[in-house]
Enzyme design. Sequence first.
Site, PDB file in Angstrom:
ATOM      1  CG  ASN A 143      60.114  78.800  55.462  1.00  0.00           C
ATOM      2  OD1 ASN A 143      59.764  78.465  56.580  1.00  0.00           O
ATOM      3  ND2 ASN A 143      60.272  77.925  54.467  1.00  0.00           N
ATOM      4  CD  GLU A 144      62.410  74.888  55.815  1.00  0.00           C
ATOM      5  OE1 GLU A 144      62.028  74.078  56.672  1.00  0.00           O
ATOM      6  OE2 GLU A 144      62.315  74.663  54.587  1.00  0.00           O
ATOM      7  CD  GLU A 297      58.461  74.835  59.177  1.00  0.00           C
ATOM      8  OE1 GLU A 297      58.601  73.755  58.543  1.00  0.00           O
ATOM      9  OE2 GLU A 297      58.475  75.941  58.626  1.00  0.00           O
TER      10      GLU A 297
END
Length: 630
Positions: A143-144, A297
């Site tokens: 994630n990210e 997102e």
Amino acid sequence: MTLWYGGDYNPEQWDPDVWKEDVGLMQRAGVNLVTVGVFSWSSLEPAPGQYEFGWLDRVLDLLHAGGVRVDLATPTASPPPWFSRLHPEALPVTADGVRLTHGSRDTYCACAPAYREAARGIARALAERYHDHPALAMWHVHNEYGTTCYCSLAAERFREWLQTRYGTLERLNEAWTTAFWSQGYAEWADIEPPRKTQYLVNPTQYLDFRRFWSDELLAAYLEQKTELRKLSALPVTTNFVFGGWVPVNHAQWAAEVDVVAIDHYPDRSDVGAEEQTAFGADLARGWAGGKPWLLMEQSAGTLNEGHRLHTKEPGRMARHSLSHIARGSQGALFFQWRASRGGAEMFHSAMVPHAGPDSRMFREIAKLGSELPQLAEVAESNVEADVAILWDVECWWAMQGTHLPSSSLDYLAAVRSAHRRFWHAGITVDFAAPAADLSSYRLVVVPSLYLISDEAAAALTAYVESGGQLVVGYFSGIVDPDLRIRSPGAFTELLGVRVEEFHPLPDDSEVVLSSGGRGRLWSEHVHAVSAEVVDRYAGGVLDGKPAITRRQVGAGTAWYVSTELDDAAAAQVFELSASPVEIVRRRSGDTTWTFVFNHGDAEFSVPDAGRLVVGELPVPAGGYAVVRST
């Protein structure tokens, strides 16, 4: 053809009785894809090698029965407490030498062997368990990506990376200009990360550390992708996050993900949020090479200005979502599905807010979910753009790590300024790499491209010679990829100008041009060697000196703008006129979809309407419409 709609789903935060309610609400809202497992490592592996998959089995089965597909994530952005206890050497170290403790997310150093091994292990376990589950649509690694560490393990890996890049210390010393300040290296072991030091760090060392981290994080991603690919042919991606702290070259990474996916969170509450939405979407499309990408997102109900949360006005969530789709996204996903009842982000907005489904937010979510199937056919169309703005993340990094003639020089701000002006004129632009094939664009804009390679400079010259229109902004072509000053500058011959001196301006100061236009931030003593002077400075030490020039080169024209023009002066140079709405077109064959977003206060009528797909015609203030024409 389909457009994905949904968001991050974190069932481990909720009791099983809520799961069934969630699936029912997802069906009401038109959700067809959720990301599961992003932060669930401690729930999946509560002790080393001890897996608990039963709860995830039940969740995936429920989602499948409800017709909701799954983007299954590896949870490696947030190691569990036991990992940090057993491997304290894997906790990240800041630039000033402080080792951080467990208690948040991203508590890892990607250079730590123990972390890499554990990450591969959980990815392998998930692949073995779920590779043939019918709910799966794609895999979501990590994630990210963006955590940086300055520990001794990172230092070792950095030295290895430098040896591969430069081969010899002689070449490194030349590239880093280590003769300055007695920094010459005689041993590889003497090289450290650019930690906090007495005064200014070596700018090339800083830039190389950013380059190194992008490569190191990519290697970590690819290790997990390899584990998943051994058992599954489904698409594998990760969600790109954009920010000055992120040491990731997304344009480079794009070749290694099956779908470019981004997270996007504007930090303005005025029309700047809409400008940033378009900017982020256009940047993602550039990374994807014009191919479809995915908004992974966004925030459903709020805009975070840093000091406060601003509640999105009615219709704003849908406009932001559809703006991304208009600009190439394969859908609109959110963080997150249901608002968390506790934890560090308990006030982060969600598709199902704390107020529950009987709320304005959920009703707007359900309305948008009912409209997207009508737009599914746009998924295979292309976004129309005949103007390009050059973007190079290494140029941005270089200007962040260099002591510049003015602290107000800001590469990202210059690029955003150029993009904003075309956005306000209703013109869609692409972002392109400096060395890309630009032949399809009628106009290419180069804002403050401080760093440029010889190959990229030659490509821009070829673009102009073949008939292109090039506008180069101030402080461009200054250094090569080793951050060594170019003398003359990279664009001197192409533009037909010579810059003798820089004249940075105070933040509250302006320069006046002979045309009546104004500039701020920066000015230069320019000599028009073989260029025509279009505008001059009026008054001050640069009185009468060239401010804007142009030169015919082959079949094209190269312009130079030596100051940050105000909007009126920039509109003259680029021949722009303000538009009251945002208009984006996508085309497939003879079919065009025109997306219209009215961010203003008055109703707007769409000319030559065609067939309305969603929205209203005329478009009310705060409204949107999508029109299909053939």
